[in-house]
Design a protein around this motif. Sequence first.
Motif, PDB file in Angstrom:
ATOM      1  N   ASN A 265       0.825  -1.205   0.000  1.00 21.88           N
ATOM      2  CA  ASN A 265       0.000   0.000   0.000  1.00 21.88           C
ATOM      3  C   ASN A 265       0.858   1.254   0.000  1.00 21.88           C
ATOM      4  O   ASN A 265       0.541   2.242  -0.670  1.00 21.88           O
ATOM      5  N   THR A 268       2.194   1.722  -3.443  1.00 20.84           N
ATOM      6  CA  THR A 268       1.144   2.238  -4.325  1.00 20.84           C
ATOM      7  C   THR A 268       0.908   3.717  -4.076  1.00 20.84           C
ATOM      8  O   THR A 268       0.756   4.507  -5.017  1.00 20.84           O
ATOM      9  N   ASP A 269       0.882   4.112  -2.804  1.00 23.21           N
ATOM     10  CA  ASP A 269       0.696   5.523  -2.462  1.00 23.21           C
ATOM     11  C   ASP A 269       1.813   6.382  -3.043  1.00 23.21           C
ATOM     12  O   ASP A 269       1.576   7.496  -3.520  1.00 23.21           O
ATOM     13  N   TYR A 272       1.263   6.730  -6.770  1.00 23.61           N
ATOM     14  CA  TYR A 272       0.117   7.618  -7.003  1.00 23.61           C
ATOM     15  C   TYR A 272       0.508   9.080  -6.781  1.00 23.61           C
ATOM     16  O   TYR A 272       0.116   9.964  -7.550  1.00 23.61           O
ATOM     17  N   ASN A 300      -0.480  -0.090 -12.781  1.00 26.92           N
ATOM     18  CA  ASN A 300      -1.112  -0.631 -11.572  1.00 26.92           C
ATOM     19  C   ASN A 300      -2.577  -0.195 -11.538  1.00 26.92           C
ATOM     20  O   ASN A 300      -2.880   0.995 -11.619  1.00 26.92           O
ATOM     21  N   ASP A 302      -4.768  -0.097  -9.121  1.00 29.15           N
ATOM     22  CA  ASP A 302      -5.113   0.775  -7.991  1.00 29.15           C
ATOM     23  C   ASP A 302      -4.684   2.212  -8.262  1.00 29.15           C
ATOM     24  O   ASP A 302      -5.421   3.161  -7.974  1.00 29.15           O
ATOM     25  N   GLU A 305      -7.075   3.756 -10.948  1.00 35.42           N
ATOM     26  CA  GLU A 305      -8.390   4.148 -10.430  1.00 35.42           C
ATOM     27  C   GLU A 305      -8.295   5.415  -9.586  1.00 35.42           C
ATOM     28  O   GLU A 305      -9.136   6.314  -9.691  1.00 35.42           O
ATOM     29  N   ARG A 306      -7.267   5.495  -8.759  1.00 30.47           N
ATOM     30  CA  ARG A 306      -7.100   6.687  -7.919  1.00 30.47           C
ATOM     31  C   ARG A 306      -6.740   7.907  -8.762  1.00 30.47           C
ATOM     32  O   ARG A 306      -7.157   9.035  -8.454  1.00 30.47           O
ATOM     33  N   THR A 337      -3.459  -1.869 -17.870  1.00 25.63           N
ATOM     34  CA  THR A 337      -2.832  -2.313 -16.632  1.00 25.63           C
ATOM     35  C   THR A 337      -2.159  -3.658 -16.838  1.00 25.63           C
ATOM     36  O   THR A 337      -2.449  -4.381 -17.793  1.00 25.63           O
TER      37      THR A 337
END
Length: 475
Positions: A265, A268-269, A272, A300, A302, A305-306, A337
Amino acid sequence: MISSVESKTLLPINSDACLTKIVEYFLKKALDDPSLTRDYAHVCLAIKNKEIQSGDYKKINTSFTKLLINKCKDTFESMFDRKRIAANERKEIESCKNKETKRKLQLKSDENETVHKKRSVAICRFICELLKVKILVPSILEMCSARLISSPKELSVECVCVILQHAGSTVNHSGVLERLQEYSTAQNAKLSPGLRSMILDTLELINTKSTCDEPRLTDEMKVVTSFVEASVERIKLPSSDLSVAQESVCPENNTQIENEPDKRNRQTDKVYNTVKTIIYSITADNKSTSINELSVHLKNIDVMERAIDFLFERVKIHPKTIPQLVSVCSSLRDVSTSGVIEGRHIKPTSLKKQIAIRCTKLLLSEVQNGPSENDFTSEQSYTFIGELINENVLSAHILEEFLKIVPDKLSNKTLKNVCDLLKVAGKKIEQVYSVKKTLGKLTDRISNDTNGKFSRRSGALLKALVELRDKKWVS
């Protein structure tokens, strides 16, 4: 440090003047050494309910908490007086003819500036600590952040970062993070590279829902705890305050080793956050390079989507960026993706498909909320959707269900959004769907409104849209 504070606090507190002196002393010590702001906040927590009873029934009792909040407010407000004071100092220096006196005045001015910067950062740190012990409420820090971020000066931006780093998710960051992102871009030459780096670190902390507080040493916890106990005993505070203070000063050490999901996570953050930074800094000159970078990071699902959610938030706050963001989406629409995520095989998807899913959810949620909303809040998202349709990022077919339902779920707000959408992309939409039929149903709803549900403005908007269609969508 503790013995010095203890000697002050253990004095009898039996007058307004004494309580005021105690507040001033705690605040001064916290500002003199920002590393101890947390300690002083916990001490303030232990005596927050202390009041001096007024002998006159017409006067309000003097409260420690109220005095503390007012002192913090005055200190924060004084940050904005420095510009005027510095200007007076410069005038005095420039008008001085004696070189030695002029040199001393300059040294004094430089010293004042250094103290000002230190106190400004310290007061922001201290009010964050007061928030954590619930002496202050989040709205106070939100107002402080909003006022600071309105100024592009380095010190103001640094103070905003301090508040966000230490207050964490307890404060609503709406609008502030947007401005920080703008300040961090390469085009903003007013901020130093060091401050831009601080901004990016702050944004990363917020995205990971962390704060930069460091764990307290056990020995120091014991010293502070014993001090608070002694203070409470002398001023006879309720035992409930003592228990709260002890829990705040000595939280249990629940540090755990970061597990794999948390690690993923965080990664991913980080990606992003990089995507957002790239989007903020796109220009005509670097568009090609930026698009290539984004195409790599959006592998990715995730992150993709973000990123799409971020685009919609962006157009709401800064509608002028819609053409640029539409161009970005158009360039990236075929990016797909990865089919393997965390060892699992997942069917790849494209940015174009994910944008279509996001838009469909937005459109259907509008009509599913029912016709109770009666406002004209500007929804720039509909203009954005219309432009995406014009650029073939979206297919007009996604609007079919929405346009069928909307006449039966009509409200002033929904009608405004439909008008915004059709004004932008009506011509393109009419190639696949009978817009005339929908406009007829909408007109009937407005004409048969016997309860006064729809405003005159709604009628005017619809009439203008019908006329625009009659002109073949040429304004």
